[in-house]
Write a protein that holds these residues in place. Structure first.
Motif, PDB file in Angstrom:
ATOM      1  N   LEU A   1     -40.664  32.227  29.357  1.00 41.84           N
ATOM      2  CA  LEU A   1     -40.234  30.932  29.873  1.00 41.84           C
ATOM      3  C   LEU A   1     -40.842  29.831  29.005  1.00 41.84           C
ATOM      4  O   LEU A   1     -42.063  29.717  28.913  1.00 41.84           O
ATOM      5  N   LEU A   2     -39.982  29.046  28.367  1.00 38.29           N
ATOM      6  CA  LEU A   2     -40.464  27.996  27.467  1.00 38.29           C
ATOM      7  C   LEU A   2     -40.583  26.657  28.186  1.00 38.29           C
ATOM      8  O   LEU A   2     -41.359  25.798  27.783  1.00 38.29           O
ATOM      9  N   ALA A   3     -39.787  26.468  29.230  1.00 40.30           N
ATOM     10  CA  ALA A   3     -39.836  25.221  29.997  1.00 40.30           C
ATOM     11  C   ALA A   3     -39.278  25.480  31.380  1.00 40.30           C
ATOM     12  O   ALA A   3     -38.451  26.371  31.584  1.00 40.30           O
ATOM     13  N   GLY A   4     -39.750  24.691  32.352  1.00 38.02           N
ATOM     14  CA  GLY A   4     -39.275  24.825  33.722  1.00 38.02           C
ATOM     15  C   GLY A   4     -40.181  25.741  34.520  1.00 38.02           C
ATOM     16  O   GLY A   4     -41.220  26.200  34.039  1.00 38.02           O
ATOM     17  N   SER A   5     -39.773  25.996  35.765  1.00 41.28           N
ATOM     18  CA  SER A   5     -40.590  26.837  36.629  1.00 41.28           C
ATOM     19  C   SER A   5     -39.710  27.760  37.459  1.00 41.28           C
ATOM     20  O   SER A   5     -38.538  27.471  37.712  1.00 41.28           O
TER      21      SER A   5
ATOM     22  N   GLY B   1     -46.335  32.358  30.582  1.00 38.54           N
ATOM     23  CA  GLY B   1     -44.908  32.066  30.603  1.00 38.54           C
ATOM     24  C   GLY B   1     -44.016  33.290  30.686  1.00 38.54           C
ATOM     25  O   GLY B   1     -42.797  33.158  30.595  1.00 38.54           O
TER      26      GLY B   1
ATOM     27  N   SER C   1     -36.286  24.766  38.834  1.00 36.59           N
ATOM     28  CA  SER C   1     -35.931  23.608  38.019  1.00 36.59           C
ATOM     29  C   SER C   1     -35.003  24.112  36.925  1.00 36.59           C
ATOM     30  O   SER C   1     -34.743  25.321  36.839  1.00 36.59           O
ATOM     31  N   ASP C   2     -34.518  23.207  36.082  1.00 32.78           N
ATOM     32  CA  ASP C   2     -33.870  23.674  34.865  1.00 32.78           C
ATOM     33  C   ASP C   2     -34.889  24.501  34.095  1.00 32.78           C
ATOM     34  O   ASP C   2     -36.088  24.169  34.092  1.00 32.78           O
ATOM     35  N   VAL C   3     -34.434  25.561  33.457  1.00 35.61           N
ATOM     36  CA  VAL C   3     -35.367  26.405  32.715  1.00 35.61           C
ATOM     37  C   VAL C   3     -34.853  26.633  31.297  1.00 35.61           C
ATOM     38  O   VAL C   3     -33.645  26.590  31.045  1.00 35.61           O
ATOM     39  N   VAL C   4     -35.795  26.871  30.398  1.00 32.63           N
ATOM     40  CA  VAL C   4     -35.476  27.281  29.035  1.00 32.63           C
ATOM     41  C   VAL C   4     -36.173  28.597  28.797  1.00 32.63           C
ATOM     42  O   VAL C   4     -37.388  28.711  29.018  1.00 32.63           O
TER      43      VAL C   4
ATOM     44  N   GLN D   1     -36.730  31.913  26.069  1.00 36.44           N
ATOM     45  CA  GLN D   1     -36.577  32.349  24.687  1.00 36.44           C
ATOM     46  C   GLN D   1     -35.516  33.436  24.624  1.00 36.44           C
ATOM     47  O   GLN D   1     -35.464  34.311  25.496  1.00 36.44           O
TER      48      GLN D   1
END
Ligand code: FES
Length: 100
Positions: A58-62, A80, A91-94, A96
């Motif tokens: 997970l690079l961003a979000g939760s 992550g 949330s929105d997630v990013v 890899q």
């Protein structure tokens, strides 16, 4: 249908980086389901949080888990690591892109 309905789950976006592929990610279903519904290939096997075939970064979000002991250690979670087959977006997630 009202957008204020308590029965309407939140809708987020799951995006992969660096490819930019993305899918709608509903708060009430695991990320793996949302990715697959959006046509995004993601590795999986057990689909219940034990085999780790779906392990991702997970690079961003939760995300949250509904089971008490998902197959990632506390340390991995802090770094992550996520198991999309049992991880629900908060949330929105990013994520890899998975290794191919
Ligand atoms: S598919 Fe087995 S842990 Fe996710």
């Amino acid at each position: 249908m009202s957008q204020d309905s308590p029965f309407t789950p939140a809708l987020f976006t799951a995006r992969l980086a660096p490819s930019g592929r993305q899918a709608d990610a509903w708060a009430d279903q695991p990320l793996l389901h949302s990715l697959e519904q959006g046509g995004v290939d993601w590795p999986s096997s057990c689909r219940n949080g034990t085999c780790r075939a779906c392990l991702g970064q997970l690079l961003a979000g939760s995300v949250r888990y509904e089971i008490e002991w998902p197959g990632v250690t506390r340390e991995e979670r802090a770094e992550g690591c996520v198991l999309p087959c049992i991880a629900y977006p908060e949330s929105d997630v990013v994520l890899q892109d998975p290794a191919t």
